[in-house]
Scaffold this active site. Structure first.
Site, mmCIF file in Angstrom:
data_model
loop_
_atom_site.group_PDB
_atom_site.id
_atom_site.type_symbol
_atom_site.label_atom_id
_atom_site.label_comp_id
_atom_site.label_asym_id
_atom_site.label_seq_id
_atom_site.Cartn_x
_atom_site.Cartn_y
_atom_site.Cartn_z
ATOM 1 N N TYR A 62 17.252 25.956 81.149
ATOM 2 C CA TYR A 62 16.645 27.385 81.457
ATOM 3 C C TYR A 62 16.273 27.077 82.786
ATOM 4 O O TYR A 62 15.237 26.722 83.128
ATOM 5 C CB TYR A 62 15.477 27.512 80.430
ATOM 6 C CG TYR A 62 14.854 28.818 80.764
ATOM 7 C CD1 TYR A 62 15.607 29.924 81.031
ATOM 8 C CD2 TYR A 62 13.303 28.989 80.791
ATOM 9 C CE1 TYR A 62 14.802 31.241 81.287
ATOM 10 C CE2 TYR A 62 12.728 30.158 80.986
ATOM 11 C CZ TYR A 62 13.454 31.257 81.390
ATOM 12 O OH TYR A 62 12.794 32.470 81.537
ATOM 13 N N ASP A 92 20.830 29.211 80.778
ATOM 14 C CA ASP A 92 20.570 30.625 81.469
ATOM 15 C C ASP A 92 20.207 30.010 83.009
ATOM 16 O O ASP A 92 19.206 29.562 83.161
ATOM 17 C CB ASP A 92 19.192 31.319 80.676
ATOM 18 C CG ASP A 92 18.802 32.326 81.915
ATOM 19 O OD1 ASP A 92 19.290 32.763 82.691
ATOM 20 O OD2 ASP A 92 17.855 32.778 81.318
#
Length: 253
Positions: free
Chosen positions: A104, A145
């Site tokens: 992330y 992400d």
DNA sequence: ATGGCGCATGGAATGCGA
């Protein structure tokens, strides 16, 4: 072998979507980001009931990452070695003979901000670590992400902010690619204006006002056997959706 | 022009995401 990544923006809220998606897509591996819960609150039993093992690294309120897998994961690594970080953004594990790295990446908020400096430092540390990781594991996938839209075509033309599309961020993405990792999505022909995130506001999803910031990068050995890569927009249209859509690859293994 | 939603925390209003 089917691998996927999904920023769920609160696993507590999104668990029903995740369970439905696992049941319909049957991935071998699903990387999750933005769990927004502490480890004791991780819904391991619910996922186990769906046939998935989980390794995870959570925290209160923000961040948190997990790798779900049908086969049990081995050699789990937490965080970026040598990069002290309170924020739980990285987990890696070996599933079968594939090294799966789930990330992330920091948002960065605004170019030039303190959070942007953190993003760039984090990216440098990740890239340095991946250099050794890719040498050790010929079959490696980096899913997550990234909070970077690698090219102009990965952002809606009306995106006016610098964040996610700045030259510094794009150079950092290219530095990761330069380790020999291929953006699986671009190995195949794709429709124009393909995005993986849409703001909750402004009816952004309906207008397809989005960014492609969730990615799956593959080492040469995996890129060679990659059959397809797609973004599954369907969960973004559900009630109470995550603002991100899952990204999926299928490997001939 | 601005902010517009959703989530978490904590029990209202604020920070943050992207």
């Amino acid at each position: 072998m089917k691998l996927a990544t999904w920023n769920v923006n609160s696993l507590k809220v999104r668990l029903p979507h995740v369970i439905d998606w696992l049941a319909s897509e049957q991935p071998d591996v699903l990387c999750l980001q933005e769990l927004k819960l502490e480890d004791p609150a991780f819904p391991a039993a619910e996922l186990e009931a769906e046939g998935y093992h989980a390794v995870f690294s959570g925290q209160k309120t923000y961040n948190g990452v997990a790798i779900l897998s049908r086969e049990k994961a081995n050699d789990v690594a937490y965080g970026i070695p040598g990069f002290a970080d309170e924020q739980k953004r990285v987990i890696a594990a070996t599933i079968g003979d594939v090294r799966v790295v789930c990330g992330y990446f920091p948002n960065g908020q605004a170019v030039g901000s303190e959070k942007f400096a953190y993003k760039m430092a984090w990216l440098r540390a990740l890239t340095a670590w991946l250099q050794t990781e890719t040498r050790q594991y010929p079959k490696l996938a980096l899913l997550g992400d990234y909070n970077i839209a690698p090219e102009p075509r990965d952002a809606h033309p009306d995106w006016k902010e610098e964040i996610h599309v700045s030259p510094a961020e794009r150079e950092a993405f290219q530095a990761i690619a330069a380790l020999g990792l291929s953006d699986a999505f671009r190995l195949f022909e794709q429709t124009e204006k393909s995005f993986s995130w849409w703001d909750y506001r402004m009816m952004a999803f309906r207008r397809n006002f989005g960014l492609r910031i969730d990615h799956i990068l593959l080492s040469p050995a995996l890129a060679a056997v990659c059959q397809n890569c797609r973004i599954d927009k369907a969960p973004r249209a559900l009630e109470r959706p995550s603002d991100h859509a899952p990204v999926v690859v299928e490997l001939r293994t």
